[in-house]
Design a protein around this motif. Structure first.
Motif, mmCIF file in Angstrom:
data_model
loop_
_atom_site.group_PDB
_atom_site.id
_atom_site.type_symbol
_atom_site.label_atom_id
_atom_site.label_comp_id
_atom_site.label_asym_id
_atom_site.label_seq_id
_atom_site.Cartn_x
_atom_site.Cartn_y
_atom_site.Cartn_z
ATOM 1 N N ARG A 48 0.837 -1.194 0.000
ATOM 2 C CA ARG A 48 0.000 0.000 0.000
ATOM 3 C C ARG A 48 0.875 1.247 0.000
ATOM 4 O O ARG A 48 1.828 1.345 0.782
ATOM 5 C CB ARG A 48 -0.917 -0.003 1.222
ATOM 6 C CG ARG A 48 -1.793 1.244 1.345
ATOM 7 C CD ARG A 48 -2.578 1.209 2.640
ATOM 8 N NE ARG A 48 -3.193 2.490 2.928
ATOM 9 C CZ ARG A 48 -3.776 2.805 4.091
ATOM 10 N NH1 ARG A 48 -3.817 1.896 5.066
ATOM 11 N NH2 ARG A 48 -4.314 3.995 4.287
ATOM 12 N N LEU A 49 0.555 2.196 -0.858
ATOM 13 C CA LEU A 49 1.330 3.433 -0.962
ATOM 14 C C LEU A 49 0.861 4.433 0.086
ATOM 15 O O LEU A 49 -0.327 4.710 0.214
ATOM 16 C CB LEU A 49 1.174 4.033 -2.357
ATOM 17 C CG LEU A 49 1.875 5.374 -2.603
ATOM 18 C CD1 LEU A 49 3.378 5.198 -2.547
ATOM 19 C CD2 LEU A 49 1.457 5.948 -3.955
ATOM 20 N N ILE A 50 1.802 4.978 0.839
ATOM 21 C CA ILE A 50 1.512 5.996 1.849
ATOM 22 C C ILE A 50 2.307 7.247 1.501
ATOM 23 O O ILE A 50 3.539 7.218 1.442
ATOM 24 C CB ILE A 50 1.895 5.525 3.269
ATOM 25 C CG1 ILE A 50 1.170 4.230 3.630
ATOM 26 C CG2 ILE A 50 1.594 6.614 4.293
ATOM 27 C CD1 ILE A 50 -0.328 4.361 3.775
ATOM 28 N N ALA A 51 1.608 8.345 1.231
ATOM 29 C CA ALA A 51 2.258 9.622 0.919
ATOM 30 C C ALA A 51 2.376 10.438 2.198
ATOM 31 O O ALA A 51 1.393 10.623 2.920
ATOM 32 C CB ALA A 51 1.453 10.380 -0.121
ATOM 33 N N VAL A 99 -1.293 5.209 8.445
ATOM 34 C CA VAL A 99 -1.972 3.936 8.170
ATOM 35 C C VAL A 99 -3.280 3.870 8.939
ATOM 36 O O VAL A 99 -4.339 3.626 8.386
ATOM 37 C CB VAL A 99 -1.055 2.751 8.541
ATOM 38 C CG1 VAL A 99 -1.815 1.426 8.404
ATOM 39 C CG2 VAL A 99 0.175 2.737 7.651
ATOM 40 N N HIS A 100 -3.209 4.100 10.257
ATOM 41 C CA HIS A 100 -4.416 4.114 11.106
ATOM 42 C C HIS A 100 -4.026 4.624 12.484
ATOM 43 O O HIS A 100 -2.908 4.373 12.958
ATOM 44 C CB HIS A 100 -5.024 2.712 11.223
ATOM 45 C CG HIS A 100 -6.436 2.721 11.720
ATOM 46 N ND1 HIS A 100 -6.755 2.818 13.058
ATOM 47 C CD2 HIS A 100 -7.624 2.664 11.060
ATOM 48 C CE1 HIS A 100 -8.068 2.811 13.206
ATOM 49 N NE2 HIS A 100 -8.624 2.712 12.002
ATOM 50 N N THR A 101 -4.928 5.318 13.135
ATOM 51 C CA THR A 101 -4.641 5.863 14.467
ATOM 52 C C THR A 101 -4.285 4.754 15.450
ATOM 53 O O THR A 101 -3.371 4.906 16.268
ATOM 54 C CB THR A 101 -5.850 6.664 14.989
ATOM 55 O OG1 THR A 101 -6.139 7.723 14.074
ATOM 56 C CG2 THR A 101 -5.544 7.266 16.350
ATOM 57 N N ASP A 102 -4.986 3.603 15.384
ATOM 58 C CA ASP A 102 -4.687 2.493 16.292
ATOM 59 C C ASP A 102 -3.278 1.956 16.075
ATOM 60 O O ASP A 102 -2.608 1.535 17.024
ATOM 61 C CB ASP A 102 -5.703 1.357 16.103
ATOM 62 C CG ASP A 102 -7.072 1.716 16.642
ATOM 63 O OD1 ASP A 102 -7.150 2.662 17.449
ATOM 64 O OD2 ASP A 102 -8.061 1.066 16.259
ATOM 65 N N VAL A 103 -2.829 1.953 14.820
ATOM 66 C CA VAL A 103 -1.470 1.488 14.526
ATOM 67 C C VAL A 103 -0.456 2.429 15.177
ATOM 68 O O VAL A 103 0.533 1.989 15.769
ATOM 69 C CB VAL A 103 -1.233 1.410 13.001
ATOM 70 C CG1 VAL A 103 0.215 1.028 12.698
ATOM 71 C CG2 VAL A 103 -2.184 0.396 12.364
#
Length: 741
Positions: free
Chosen positions: A401-404, A418-422
């Motif tokens: 998955r691409l994360i900018a 990615v996600h607040t929980d992560v």
């Protein structure tokens, strides 16, 4: 000033089925409402909304947006109302006009807070309909074009605001042409000397390299034609503000910049883009590390193009941008160039359709998420600016998955993206398969794997490391929740003890029906308030049991030499056992349920009394409302000040790891002979015993004796006593004792 029929003709030129009636009504209504109002330049005020509308016709926007441009100042600056606009032009246009209206009569503490609140409102309105942003940017552009008519102090403020917010915001939405004009107009007013210097140097360079630019343009056009590629090649020069900001950001001289001169090569298809790239690289040498493929991986504002830098005929570095016509439209006009606006916008608004078709909304959605986190206006403005100004770096999750992220981002920012929980459960990371610190700066193409632990919470120090607003807001929120949890646990202990003294049983369920009486909506909030000392346990007891009679009178102390303790018994029945000096009963730190104290690094704010406390001391905690817990040694005379405030006393115990290397504060008083070398001898003794002097003051100085108060840092009580014994052994020292010890 543009006439009514001229405005209609401008729109009809790109939209033949224009709603002339809507434009005519908006034109007449706005002109009547603004009436005889004048601008600072002396022009009729109505010329401003008319020019804003003209700017939007250059972007080929629909007649609804043009109507909003004509009406955008009516609610703010005239007697027009939202209800009246709804009746004449429909609720959708009324909503857009209101979204552009500034917050008036807003009682805020600072200009910065007012600016932040206006930005909040603008972004919320944009989230509902992007046309609000298009009108707002056009409004700011015309204001900047006429800024020289304003007072000097106002010019500086508006220009700085444009550089801070509106220029970068236009860039985030892909409207590069508007961004460049906004920033250069503002640059002139913010730093005139720098503007003139950079502009003069650019003019010199343009004249110097005019032949090289013409040669590259001619050669490239010829080579492309020979390969059967139809292309439009045009030279360009970087704008003054862009040059100046890059020089500052990278600490480079103007001559060191590689992209002052560039070419745009516009071709027919994506395939032709890559064919053109091959021709360019076969004709001129490539500058290593200066190739970027934004067609394969577009920017978040939908920008797509191929960038490459070559070494030209005269050894001058030149950047080329290769794109299709469609890509060029998006690069220049951003969201305004979207196909959604070509044939007009449906009445139900474009927001949902645009979200699915444009990634430029990704940043906006993240920003709107921050609005719900309850940040202060200043924090929101700071985080928004951070995100506006950053270039991008592209990273990948292990699944591809691409994360900018903004340039300079760390795995902490990656985890929260990615996600607040992560992010909240992050304890480490792997970058390209190797375990690395979470503060490592990420680079393009990095694969980042986040190592998680459900028992973890983010350290507060991460807030200063993270550079994205989302990560900072989440860390701040998690820290608050962690401290709240600690306080609520402490508050529950206090209430359980207070209820037990009165023969009652406390439970969270029993408190729920009475929350309104204690001024809270949630049980955890009420417990935390008790833990912080803001809400007395007696008040909670009275709320749950109205028949409870509170008496805070403290009865005389009861002393027992056999047991070796003296105590305070309140009328409510609470007993505090304070070990005396004759014998040592079971110490408070051995009590089950006592709050563990490490001394440093605890989530719950803990500090030591001025006289200090060290491991080995029997200790007690006193709640300081709004500040946390202050730790006192049990023998401290200062504790008598809290005899009549039993709710503030907390059982505490030491909780130290064997490997822990933390010193603790202790205050000692040293009486020494007043002669040269005495202070050095005392300091040497302390150093030889591995103690540390944190502070030293001379209390009294006589001809023969000097009394010093020394704040030491020691490992534990035996270490302190050994240091004192060594001091007493010195011939220059007449006495060395612990204060309150």
């Amino acid at each position: 000033m543009m006439r009514q029929y001229e405005l209609v003709e401008r729109v009809a030129a790109y939209k033949p089925n224009v709603d002339e009636g809507l434009l005519n009504r908006a034109y007449v209504y706005a002109m009547q409402k603004h009436g005889a109002q004048k601008r600072a330049s002396g022009d009729p005020y109505f010329s401003h909304p008319l020019e804003v509308a003209a700017i939007l016709t250059d972007l080929h926007l629909d007649e609804q947006t043009i109507a909003v441009a004509l009406l955008h100042d009516t609610i703010e600056d005239t007697d027009a109302t939202r209800k009246e606009i709804d009746q004449l032009f429909g609720p959708r246009i009324g909503q857009l006009v209101e979204g552009l209206t500034k917050l008036k009569r807003l009682e805020l503490v600072s200009k910065k807070a007012e600016q932040a609140e206006n930005l909040r409102k603008l972004l919320l309105a944009i989230a509902d309909d992007i046309r609000v942003l298009l009108v707002k940017l056009a409004d700011r552009l015309h204001n900047m074009r006429t800024l020289h008519h304003m007072r000097e102090d106002k010019r500086a403020r508006i220009a700085q605001e444009t550089l801070d917010i509106y220029g970068p915001l236009a860039g985030r939405m892909g409207m590069q042409g508007m961004r460049e004009e906004l920033e250069n107009l503002a640059f002139r007013h913010v730093n005139l000397e720098a503007y003139e210097t950079v502009t003069a140097r650019l003019n010199e360079l343009r004249e110097k390299h005019a032949g090289t630019i013409a040669q590259i343009e001619e050669t490239l056009t010829q080579r492309l034609a020979e390969s059967g590629i139809e292309a439009e090649v045009s030279g360009r020069q970087k704008k003054p503000y862009s040059v100046f900001s890059k020089m500052q950001r990278k600490a480079l001289s103007l001559e060191q910049l590689s992209d002052i001169f560039g070419f745009r090569v516009i071709v027919a298809s994506e395939e032709d883009c890559y064919r053109t790239l091959g021709i360019v690289h076969r004709t001129w040498p490539l500058v290593p590390g200066r190739f970027k493929d934004y067609i394969s991986i577009p920017k978040q504002n939908d920008y797509r193009s191929i960038h490459t830098t070559i070494v030209g005929p005269s050894r001058q570095r030149v950047e080329l941008q290769i794109r299709t016509r469609e890509m060029h439209e998006v690069a220049e006009y951003g969201i305004a160039a979207h196909e959604l606006y070509k044939d007009g916008v449906p009445q139900d608004g474009p927001a949902d359709r645009l979200r699915s078709e444009s990634s430029a909304f990704a940043w906006l959605r993240r920003t709107i998420e921050m609005l719900s986190e309850g940040e202060t206006p200043e924090e929101f403005l700071e985080n928004t600016k951070l995100e506006l100004f950053q270039d991008q770096v592209f990273c990948f999750t292990p699944k591809g998955r691409l994360i900018a992220l903004p340039r300079g981002a760390t795995p902490i920012d990656f985890a929260y993206a990615v996600h607040t929980d992560v992010g909240d459960t992050c304890v480490g990371c792997k970058i390209n398969g190797r375990i690395m610190p979470v503060v490592t700066e990420l680079a393009n193409g990095d694969e980042v794997e986040i190592i998680r632990s459900k028992a973890s919470t983010p350290p507060q120090a991460w807030e200063s490391v993270a550079i994205t607003g989302k990560a900072r807001a989440a860390i701040r929120r998690a820290t608050k929740m962690s401290i709240r949890k600690q306080y609520s646990g402490l508050g529950q202990q206090i209430l359980e003890r207070a209820f037990a003294r009165s023969g009652k049983t406390f439970s969270k369920e029993s408190l729920k029906p009475y929350l309104s009486k204690v001024g809270h909506k949630e049980v955890e909030d009420a417990l935390a308030s008790v833990g912080r000392g803001e809400l007395a346990s007696a008040d909670v007891l009275r709320a749950v049991h109205p028949d409870f009679q509170d008496s805070r009178a403290v009865k005389p102390a009861v002393k027992s030499e056999e047991e070796g303790w003296f105590g305070l018994r309140t009328a409510a029945g609470m007993i505090f056992r304070i070990p005396g000096r004759s014998k040592s009963p079971k110490s408070p730190e051995e009590k089950p349920g006592a709050l563990p104290i490490r001394g440093t690094g605890n989530d719950l704010p803990v500090r030591f009394s001025p006289d200090g406390a060290v491991p080995g001391d029997r200790i007690v905690g006193i709640i300081e409302p709004g500040k946390g817990i202050t730790i006192y040694p049990i023998q401290s005379p200062a504790l008598t000040d809290f005899d009549d405030e039993p709710d503030r006393w907390v059982d505490v115990r030491w909780d130290l790891d064997a490997e822990m290397s933390t010193r603790f504060p202790a205050r000692v008083r040293v009486s020494a002979i007043n002669e040269p070398g005495t202070l050095a001898e005392i300091a040497d003794t302390i150093a030889q015993n591995d103690a540390n002097i944190h502070n030293l003051s001379m209390v009294t100085t006589a001809p023969d004796v000097t009394v010093m108060m020394i704040d030491l840092e020691v490992w534990n009580l035996p270490h302190l006593m050994r240091t004192l014994n060594q001091l007493r052994a010195r011939t220059c020292v007449t006495d060395a004792v612990r204060v309150n010890g």
